[in-house]
Design an enzyme around this catalytic site. Structure first.
Site, short mmCIF file in Angstrom:
data_model
loop_
_atom_site.label_atom_id
_atom_site.label_comp_id
_atom_site.label_asym_id
_atom_site.label_seq_id
_atom_site.Cartn_x
_atom_site.Cartn_y
_atom_site.Cartn_z
N TYR A 1 0.23 52.41 58.54
CA TYR A 1 -0.62 53.61 58.12
C TYR A 1 -0.52 53.79 56.86
CZ TYR A 1 -1.75 53.61 63.08
OH TYR A 1 -1.99 53.43 64.32
N HIS B 1 4.59 51.41 75.73
CA HIS B 1 3.91 52.13 74.54
C HIS B 1 4.29 53.70 74.85
CE1 HIS B 1 0.75 52.18 71.12
NE2 HIS B 1 1.19 53.47 71.25
N ASN C 1 2.57 47.54 62.42
CA ASN C 1 1.90 48.69 62.40
C ASN C 1 1.84 49.43 61.06
OD1 ASN C 1 1.01 48.15 64.93
ND2 ASN C 1 1.96 50.05 65.77
N GLU D 1 -1.81 47.51 64.45
CA GLU D 1 -2.65 48.96 64.28
C GLU D 1 -2.66 49.30 62.77
OE1 GLU D 1 -0.72 52.24 66.30
OE2 GLU D 1 -0.03 51.16 67.92
N ARG E 1 -5.91 44.96 72.42
CA ARG E 1 -4.51 45.52 72.44
C ARG E 1 -4.52 46.66 73.15
NH1 ARG E 1 -0.89 48.58 69.16
NH2 ARG E 1 1.34 48.10 69.76
C1 PNW Z 1 1.35 55.01 66.12
N1 PNW Z 1 5.32 58.86 62.67
O1 PNW Z 1 2.21 56.39 66.04
C2 PNW Z 1 1.30 54.75 67.62
O2 PNW Z 1 1.63 53.56 67.81
C3 PNW Z 1 -0.14 55.05 68.11
O3 PNW Z 1 0.32 55.45 69.33
C4 PNW Z 1 -0.43 56.32 67.15
O4 PNW Z 1 -1.60 56.94 68.08
C5 PNW Z 1 -0.88 55.97 65.86
O5 PNW Z 1 0.36 55.29 65.46
C6 PNW Z 1 -1.06 56.98 65.16
O6 PNW Z 1 -0.33 58.01 64.83
C7 PNW Z 1 2.88 56.76 65.19
O7 PNW Z 1 5.59 60.19 62.78
C8 PNW Z 1 3.13 58.28 65.51
O8 PNW Z 1 5.85 58.22 61.68
C9 PNW Z 1 3.96 58.82 64.27
C10 PNW Z 1 4.52 58.20 63.58
C11 PNW Z 1 4.29 56.86 63.35
C12 PNW Z 1 3.37 56.27 64.28
#
Ligand code: PNW
Length: 468
Positions: free
Chosen positions: A286, A116, A284, A361, A74
């Protein structure tokens, strides 16, 4: 616990985060060039001018993916490389065309994201995403690149995380273009939605009928008090999910923001255009988010991870508090909690049935160190990946239709407002030489892919790396 046959294992990157070559072969500046060159916006003044030098090292990077054994890659396409100043740039198009061919030669399916976050600066100067015309320009760009690569790209993704583009870029101002207008952010969200719908339709007209069409959202997995959850859910999740999946804008979102706007920027026919059919929804994930109603007096917690600026990205959520969650945390300060992964996938499965899902992601930043033997013993990243992949397995076992998993990221890279200080890669990048070193997590992921995820989540799977 096994993963279905044909489950797509991949890695993900994004153009501005890895390519560098900011002024090469006719590329024009994007909002991230402008933003990163503005003092005080990005940590340590880092820019993507060189990044990981992927623009010159792409062959080596594809070779590394072949050794990882990924089935898909991706990546994102830089709009300002292929259409600088709105004019097609053959050299820019050729870069992606060669990349796609190289991937296919190695049996890796190209999953291309059109946007992106690197909006051409001239499009921002004409109003950016708060301007309706940007949606149309985006569809024109989709048509162009669709014609150039449409015979070879496996999956097309219109947008990556429009929440970040709209609300971190135009409300909180911590991402490019660094603006802080809540109404502009709502307009941006709508025009991103509209751009998605128009681009999706444009692509379908010009690319191979076998290609899949998708969008990637960073959905917030919310926990906490019902009313606080409802409000944040409306302006971070359902503002995209509902119109894209054919339900139009949520009524409660319009009510929550009624003192800011009457939503007249949504015109007749827009919601139908946004609801263009999706073959797969990219997710995505995290970390989870914990919210509660703020009592208005005690010091307010700011645990939403992007409050470097004074403005909130959560428009219309003035009485919501983002609560600190228990650790452990990644180097981003994000709590590690894999139960949010299956929680989120199963919520989508229940509330938006019939849409295949793909984890586009997932990953973690840690302060990796190079060991004396030159290796990188990133066992916390191995554990993070293992636990989150196990959670994807649980969601599948419970009925969710999840088609793939992409680790963020193939390489250490430019982590937006944090510059190069945060390392998400499976492969370490030395700055400024650009030299690549496989971390233990890369070896671990290679073995996990080789086994199609078998044993991940088994009680006796300790994540031991089986060696190089
Ligand atoms: C995502 N937040 O970014 C992106 O898709 C990527 O480019 C990035 O490197 C990755 O996650 C890790 O951060 C985010 O503040 C950046 O909530 C910030 C946030 C969420 C996603």
């Amino acid at each position: 616990m096994g993963f279905p046959d044909g489950f797509l294992w991949g890695t993900a990157t994004a153009s501005y985060q890895i390519e560098g070559a900011a002024a090469e072969d006719g590329r024009a500046p994007s909002i991230w060039d402008t933003f990163s060159r503005t003092p005080g916006k990005v940590l340590d003044g880092d820019t993507g001018d060189v990044a990981t030098d992927h623009y010159h090292r792409w062959r080596e990077d594809v070779a590394a993916m072949a050794r990882l054994g990924v089935g898909a890659y991706r990546f994102s396409i830089s709009w300002s490389r292929v259409l600088p100043g709105g004019v097609p740039n053959q050299k820019g198009i050729d870069f992606y065309s060669r990349l796609v061919d190289e991937l296919l030669d190695h049996g890796i399916a190209p999953v291309a994201t059109l946007y992106h976050w690197d909006l051409p600066q001239d499009v921002e100067d004409a109003g950016g995403w708060p301007a309706r015309d940007t949606a149309k320009r985006f569809a024109d760009y989709a048509d162009r690149i669709g014609r150039a690569l449409g015979d070879r790209v496996h999956t097309w993704t219109t947008l990556n995380e429009p929440w970040c583009s709209a609300f971190l870029g135009y409300a909180a101002g911590v991402h490019a273009p660094g603006r802080t207008g809540p109404v502009d952010a709502l307009k941006a969200a709508h025009h991103l939605n509209l751009g998605h719908g128009l681009a999706n339709r444009a692509l379908r007209e010009v690319v191979a009928p076998s290609a899949l069409h998708s969008v990637t959202l960073n959905l917030h997995h919310l926990r906490g008090e019902d009313e606080a959850v409802r409000r944040v859910d409306a302006v971070s999740n359902r503002v995209f999910l509902d119109p894209m999946l054919g339900r139009g804008y949520p009524g409660d979102l319009k009510r929550d923001t009624a003192d800011l706007t009457d939503w007249s920027f949504v015109r007749d026919g827009d919601e139908a255009a946004i609801a263009a059919p999706l073959d797969v929804l990219g997710v995505n994930y995290y970390s989870p988010t914990l919210v509660r109603t703020w009592d208005g007096t005690s010091p307010r917690e700011h645990a939403d991870g992007h409050r470097q600026g004074a403005a909130t990205p959560f428009v219309g959520c003035g009485d919501v508090e983002f609560a600190v969650q228990p650790g452990p945390y990644t180097a981003m300060g994000w709590p590690i909690d894999a139960t949010g992964m299956d929680g989120l996938l199963l919520r989508l499965h229940r509330e938006y049935p019939g849409v295949p899902l793909m984890v586009t992601e997932n990953g973690a930043a840690f302060d990796d160190e190079v060991a004396e033997d030159g290796g990188v013993r990133d066992e916390r990243r191995v554990a993070y990946l293992r636990d989150h992949i196990a959670a994807v397995g649980r969601a599948i076992a419970a009925g969710a239709d999840v088609r793939g998993y992409f680790a963020w990221s193939l390489l250490d890279n430019f982590e937006w407002a944090y510059g190069y200080s945060k390392r998400f890669g499976l492969i370490r990048v030395d700055y400024p030489t650009g030299e690549r070193t496989w971390k233990d997590s890369a070896f671990w992921y290679r073995d996990a892919i080789g086994a199609n995820g078998a044993r991940i989540g088994d009680p006796d799977d300790d994540g031991t790396v089986r060696g190089q």
